[in-house]
Design an enzyme around this catalytic site. Structure first.
Site, PDB file in Angstrom:
ATOM      1  N   ASP A 128      -6.577   9.378  32.203  1.00 28.20           N
ATOM      2  CA  ASP A 128      -6.863   9.023  30.815  1.00 28.20           C
ATOM      3  C   ASP A 128      -8.219   8.233  30.642  1.00 28.20           C
ATOM      4  O   ASP A 128      -8.703   7.423  31.282  1.00 28.20           O
ATOM      5  CB  ASP A 128      -5.814   7.705  30.623  1.00 28.20           C
ATOM      6  CG  ASP A 128      -5.646   7.278  29.010  1.00 28.20           C
ATOM      7  OD1 ASP A 128      -6.738   7.171  28.273  1.00 28.20           O
ATOM      8  OD2 ASP A 128      -4.740   6.730  28.702  1.00 28.20           O
TER       9      ASP A 128
ATOM     10  N   HIS B 208      -4.546  10.850  27.936  1.00 29.72           N
ATOM     11  CA  HIS B 208      -4.073   9.662  27.117  1.00 29.72           C
ATOM     12  C   HIS B 208      -2.691  10.480  26.283  1.00 29.72           C
ATOM     13  O   HIS B 208      -3.186  11.028  25.026  1.00 29.72           O
ATOM     14  CB  HIS B 208      -5.097   9.465  26.023  1.00 29.72           C
ATOM     15  CG  HIS B 208      -4.900   8.310  25.415  1.00 29.72           C
ATOM     16  ND1 HIS B 208      -4.680   6.951  26.145  1.00 29.72           N
ATOM     17  CD2 HIS B 208      -4.678   7.822  24.040  1.00 29.72           C
ATOM     18  CE1 HIS B 208      -4.478   6.034  25.257  1.00 29.72           C
ATOM     19  NE2 HIS B 208      -4.474   6.429  24.030  1.00 29.72           N
TER      20      HIS B 208
ATOM     21  N   SER C  45      -0.373   3.241  23.687  1.00 24.25           N
ATOM     22  CA  SER C  45      -1.628   2.868  23.502  1.00 24.25           C
ATOM     23  C   SER C  45      -1.909   1.346  22.956  1.00 24.25           C
ATOM     24  O   SER C  45      -1.254   0.543  23.485  1.00 24.25           O
ATOM     25  CB  SER C  45      -2.597   4.093  22.648  1.00 24.25           C
ATOM     26  OG  SER C  45      -3.894   3.775  22.727  1.00 24.25           O
TER      27      SER C  45
END
Length: 216
Positions: A162, A194, A115
């Site tokens: 995601d 995610h 991320s």
């Protein structure tokens, strides 16, 4: 980065002095403990590697817990690029200090991120750490232009479902990195939100083995 931000470390699985370094960069609202559990599995692929998962330097400003590399209050691309730029100098200096202390060249270093950590891995690896062996970017985005190659081998992994960071962000990163002439592989995982799934972990192990398995 201060000493207390160094975070957990694991390995080498083979014992003895590290022959490689893998840096694991967490996402917003987490800390180094979020990713260090990847080390035992990946350590089987690169048994000579030391894994370090530093804590980001700032308290998260989106939640009352966790850390961040830079603020995401403003998510415009220009603000994200500026945040990644501002954070990259200290992170690079810290990684450089770790690898110097271990007596390793940059060709024995891989940087992985998830991320926001993937943004930082790409920013540091493509600009400051051009001699690094590999960048592994999971569920992230490219926060900067890509200098023309040569550069580290890049692995991009992203879930198709995601809802935090759209998979299109990694597709854009893939196109930009390919256009710059760097070696890049990508996997877009159907049904994955995610996170990192077992297939992504296996791809990471293979990428690290390709980049770091040989003794220096």
């Amino acid at each position: 980065m201060r000493d207390e931000e160094e975070g957990p470390r694991w390995g080498p699985a083979a014992g003895g002095a590290p022959k490689a370094l893998v840096v694991l960069l967490h996402g917003v609202g987490a800390d180094g403990f979020d990713l260090i559990d990847l080390a035992p599995g990946w350590g089987k692929a690169v048994p000579g590697a030391l894994f370090i998962a530093p804590h980001a330097p700032e308290p998260c400003d989106l939640a009352p817990y966790g850390r961040q590399w830079f603020s995401l209050q403003d998510r415009r691309p220009v603000a994200i690029a500026a945040g990644a730029d501002a954070a990259s100098g200290a992170l690079f200096a810290w990684i450089d200090g770790q690898r110097l202390a271990l007596g390793l060249g940059w060709d024995r270093v891989a940087v992985m991120g998830f991320s926001q950590g993937a943004m930082m891995a790409l920013r540091v690896g493509l600009h400051q750490a051009r001699g690094a062996a590999a960048i592994l970017a999971y569920s992230g985005a490219l926060p900067c232009p890509v200098p023309p190659g040569p550069g580290p081998a890049v692995l991009i992994v992203h879930g198709e479902d995601d809802e935090v960071v759209p998979p299109g962000a990694s597709r854009n990163a893939l196109a930009a990195i390919e256009s710059a002439g760097l070696s890049v592989e990508a996997a877009f995982r159907p049904g994955l939100a995610h996170g990192i799934d077992e297939a992504g972990i296996s791809l990471g192990a293979l990428a690290l083995q390709k980049a770091l398995a040989a003794s220096p």
